[in-house]
Design a protein around this motif. Structure first.
Motif, PDB file in Angstrom:
ATOM      1  N   GLU A  46     -27.134   5.535  57.979  1.00  0.00           N
ATOM      2  CA  GLU A  46     -27.452   7.199  58.868  1.00  0.00           C
ATOM      3  C   GLU A  46     -29.290   7.138  58.971  1.00  0.00           C
ATOM      4  O   GLU A  46     -29.645   7.568  59.798  1.00  0.00           O
ATOM      5  N   LEU A  47     -30.133   7.520  57.869  1.00  0.00           N
ATOM      6  CA  LEU A  47     -30.948   7.764  57.931  1.00  0.00           C
ATOM      7  C   LEU A  47     -31.912   6.656  59.037  1.00  0.00           C
ATOM      8  O   LEU A  47     -32.934   6.956  60.200  1.00  0.00           O
ATOM      9  N   LEU A  48     -31.718   5.822  58.917  1.00  0.00           N
ATOM     10  CA  LEU A  48     -32.643   4.663  59.524  1.00  0.00           C
ATOM     11  C   LEU A  48     -32.233   4.194  61.032  1.00  0.00           C
ATOM     12  O   LEU A  48     -33.105   4.424  62.048  1.00  0.00           O
ATOM     13  N   ALA A  49     -30.861   5.067  60.735  1.00  0.00           N
ATOM     14  CA  ALA A  49     -30.345   4.667  62.672  1.00  0.00           C
ATOM     15  C   ALA A  49     -30.822   5.728  63.087  1.00  0.00           C
ATOM     16  O   ALA A  49     -30.715   5.583  64.540  1.00  0.00           O
ATOM     17  N   THR A  50     -31.032   6.531  62.818  1.00  0.00           N
ATOM     18  CA  THR A  50     -31.785   7.903  63.049  1.00  0.00           C
ATOM     19  C   THR A  50     -33.235   7.526  63.790  1.00  0.00           C
ATOM     20  O   THR A  50     -33.736   7.733  64.727  1.00  0.00           O
ATOM     21  N   THR A  51     -33.558   7.524  62.767  1.00  0.00           N
ATOM     22  CA  THR A  51     -35.258   6.959  62.723  1.00  0.00           C
ATOM     23  C   THR A  51     -35.268   6.257  64.331  1.00  0.00           C
ATOM     24  O   THR A  51     -36.241   6.609  64.998  1.00  0.00           O
ATOM     25  N   LEU A  52     -34.331   4.731  64.448  1.00  0.00           N
ATOM     26  CA  LEU A  52     -35.060   4.126  64.553  1.00  0.00           C
ATOM     27  C   LEU A  52     -34.496   4.943  66.198  1.00  0.00           C
ATOM     28  O   LEU A  52     -35.095   5.133  67.844  1.00  0.00           O
ATOM     29  N   GLY A  53     -33.234   5.019  66.710  1.00  0.00           N
ATOM     30  CA  GLY A  53     -32.535   5.478  67.294  1.00  0.00           C
ATOM     31  C   GLY A  53     -33.320   6.960  68.609  1.00  0.00           C
ATOM     32  O   GLY A  53     -33.552   7.430  69.260  1.00  0.00           O
ATOM     33  N   ASN A  54     -32.796   8.285  67.649  1.00  0.00           N
ATOM     34  CA  ASN A  54     -33.486   9.364  68.170  1.00  0.00           C
ATOM     35  C   ASN A  54     -34.957   9.141  67.893  1.00  0.00           C
ATOM     36  O   ASN A  54     -35.289  10.447  68.151  1.00  0.00           O
ATOM     37  N   GLY A  55     -35.105   8.723  66.957  1.00  0.00           N
ATOM     38  CA  GLY A  55     -36.956   9.277  67.016  1.00  0.00           C
ATOM     39  C   GLY A  55     -37.599   8.247  67.425  1.00  0.00           C
ATOM     40  O   GLY A  55     -38.036   8.855  68.524  1.00  0.00           O
ATOM     41  N   LEU A  87     -34.259  16.240  57.953  1.00  0.00           N
ATOM     42  CA  LEU A  87     -35.853  16.374  57.942  1.00  0.00           C
ATOM     43  C   LEU A  87     -36.701  15.141  57.021  1.00  0.00           C
ATOM     44  O   LEU A  87     -37.456  14.264  57.200  1.00  0.00           O
ATOM     45  N   MET A  88     -35.429  14.257  56.575  1.00  0.00           N
ATOM     46  CA  MET A  88     -35.784  12.704  55.798  1.00  0.00           C
ATOM     47  C   MET A  88     -36.658  11.938  57.218  1.00  0.00           C
ATOM     48  O   MET A  88     -37.634  11.677  57.220  1.00  0.00           O
ATOM     49  N   ALA A  89     -35.583  11.710  58.315  1.00  0.00           N
ATOM     50  CA  ALA A  89     -36.200  10.606  58.947  1.00  0.00           C
ATOM     51  C   ALA A  89     -37.533  11.540  59.538  1.00  0.00           C
ATOM     52  O   ALA A  89     -38.395  10.181  60.415  1.00  0.00           O
ATOM     53  N   ARG A  90     -37.503  12.513  59.975  1.00  0.00           N
ATOM     54  CA  ARG A  90     -39.197  12.524  60.302  1.00  0.00           C
ATOM     55  C   ARG A  90     -39.756  12.063  59.248  1.00  0.00           C
ATOM     56  O   ARG A  90     -41.456  12.469  59.931  1.00  0.00           O
ATOM     57  N   LYS A  91     -39.829  12.195  57.880  1.00  0.00           N
ATOM     58  CA  LYS A  91     -41.208  12.354  57.064  1.00  0.00           C
ATOM     59  C   LYS A  91     -41.514  10.680  56.602  1.00  0.00           C
ATOM     60  O   LYS A  91     -42.060   9.801  56.728  1.00  0.00           O
ATOM     61  N   ILE A  92     -40.235  10.275  57.816  1.00  0.00           N
ATOM     62  CA  ILE A  92     -40.317   8.012  57.049  1.00  0.00           C
ATOM     63  C   ILE A  92     -40.837   7.583  58.139  1.00  0.00           C
ATOM     64  O   ILE A  92     -41.213   7.064  58.435  1.00  0.00           O
ATOM     65  N   TYR A  93     -40.306   7.921  59.464  1.00  0.00           N
ATOM     66  CA  TYR A  93     -40.877   7.676  60.229  1.00  0.00           C
ATOM     67  C   TYR A  93     -41.863   7.062  60.854  1.00  0.00           C
ATOM     68  O   TYR A  93     -42.010   5.987  61.309  1.00  0.00           O
TER      69      TYR A  93
END
Length: 457
Positions: A268-277, A300-306
């Motif tokens: 879920e994190l990677l899909a969010t980072t790639l799609g929503n980020g 929160l983690m998506a923004r950190k890993i972006y």
């Protein structure tokens, strides 16, 4: 009658460039009617389809009985991909295959012929009959009143997709995930109207993306960033067995005590980072300042890993052990206590309780869940089955407490020196060798909700 204007539109909404993935946009009446009937069920919350139906002349006992019979159709079966690491590949769901066939066939006869063998043929006949029966009702109540706006939206969405070369983000995902796709297989995108609404829906499965779009939608960057979010789940799911095993080993070999829960968050994190980020930033020109995801841990983690993800994309690098180790370090450094927060670790849960009401309590307290399994017997066999998963392990004891607690102690090496009082209410938590949390709840006088609340403080 189907729109003569829409039919050629559907045949032309295809965009592809060379050897890149082919994406096809269409409207599927069959799928739209299927979703419409689903939403009329008593089990579904209030929604625009149900409201329109309840206000109509069709809101009679005869029609409501048909909806109830539709709701009881046994169309949900699944099978696991046993050779893949636990949780790394989504089980195949027959409901998704049926929806795929609704999208990819032009009439119900073709749908039925293609779907034989997925569910019993009587069930398939009944399903087809219900869709046929409710099609004119759907068209009268939903499609025809919104036809002009919706058809205009499909034209605009197709133009937006072509102008922004959306298929290139599919390719970006394939490269980043080190995944594969047969370029002869198009990705089918099916839209249908969602009137009187301020949101759109999104779901992806097989080679399909499905979305109900509100009829007043004008700005399409959110739609396409969410669409790609869902498609990235498919691309992650299509990683080869070899890649899945290598990733699984990288997480398990990492020394951090947070590695297991970082792994559970990954999809879920990677899909969010790639799609929503990433996709949103490319479409808009700036990162979205609003929440990227409604669950705080992912947001929160998506923004950190972006920055790390974006660096890999720019350098055209695929996810590897260095990426995984860097990700786990970011997780542990920035959020070291997440592995103790129930709202986080209960997202991935395996619950054993001999009182089935406990499952309802758990679901009410922790509504968001990514993976959840439930077992009604506390036995050596059921505990062994639980131990094969990396999920948070919750065992609730409310009968034969001394006997059951002794059994639990013998099954976990970490509990070898554990002392307990079976006559007292308590909640005990310990991090296991597989880096999942084990939570034992002993119930004597207090209720489960109270014991969980005390532990959460």
């Amino acid at each position: 009658m189907k729109s003569l204007f829409l039919l050629p539109l559907l045949l032309l909404t295809v965009f592809a460039f060379g050897q890149k993935p082919t994406l096809k946009i269409k409207y599927s009446e069959q799928l739209a009617v299927f979703v419409f009937i689903q939403n009329l069920s008593e089990n579904h919350p209030k929604n625009v389809f149900k409201t329109a139906f309840q206000k109509s002349k069709y809101n009679t006992e005869d029609y409501k009985n048909k909806i109830a019979k539709f709701d009881k159709l046994a169309i949900d079966y699944s099978y696991q991909f046993e050779e893949f690491p636990y949780g790394s590949k989504v089980p195949m769901q027959t409901r998704d295959i049926l929806k795929k066939n609704l999208i990819e066939t032009d009439n119900l006869n073709d749908f039925m012929l293609r779907s034989i063998g997925i569910v019993p043929i009587k069930t398939l006949n009944d399903l087809t009959a219900f869709i046929s029966y409710f099609t004119p009702i759907y068209n009268e109540l939903i499609y025809h009143p919104n036809r002009e706006k919706f058809e205009k939206q499909v034209i605009e969405i197709t133009a937006y997709a072509n102008d922004h070369k959306i298929e290139e983000y599919f390719q970006t995902g394939l490269s980043f995930y080190h995944s594969s796709w047969d370029l002869s297989v198009p990705f089918q995108i099916a839209f249908y109207p969602l009137p009187d609404s301020d949101y759109f829906t999104a779901q992806a499965f097989c080679n399909n993306f499905v979305s109900a779009i509100q009829t007043n939608l004008k700005d399409y960057k959110d739609l396409f960033s969410v669409m790609m979010h869902e498609i990235f789940h498919i691309i992650y799911n299509e990683q080869s067995l070899e890649i899945k095993v290598e990733m699984d080993q990288a997480f398990k070999e990492n020394k951090s005590k947070s590695s297991n829960y970082a792994y559970q968050l990954l999809n879920e994190l990677l899909a969010t980072t790639l799609g929503n980020g990433y996709v949103y930033e490319k479409l808009e020109g700036n990162l979205d300042q609003n929440d990227w995801y409604y669950h705080r841990y992912i947001d929160l983690m998506a923004r950190k890993i972006y920055p790390l993800v974006k660096e890999y994309i720019i350098q055209k690098k695929s996810i590897d052990k260095n990426f995984i180790d860097s990700y786990i370090k970011l997780y542990e450094t920035n959020f070291p206590n997440w592995i103790n927060e129930l709202d986080n670790i209960m997202t991935y849960r395996y619950v054993i309780s001999e009182n089935e009401n406990d499952f309802n309590t758990i679901n009410q307290l922790f509504r968001y869940r990514s993976s959840a399994e439930y077992e009604t017997q506390i036995t050596e066999k059921s505990i062994e089955k639980m131990q094969k998963t990396p999920l948070t392990k919750i065992i609730i004891v409310s009968k034969n407490n001394i006997e059951k607690l002794k059994l639990i102690r013998t099954q976990f090496k970490e509990l070898m020196n554990w002392k307990f009082n079976a006559d007292q209410d308590f909640t005990y938590k310990i991090l296991l060798a597989d880096k999942s949390q084990l939570i034992i709840i002993n119930i004597k006088k207090k209720d489960l909700k109270t014991l969980i609340a005390l532990k959460a403080k």
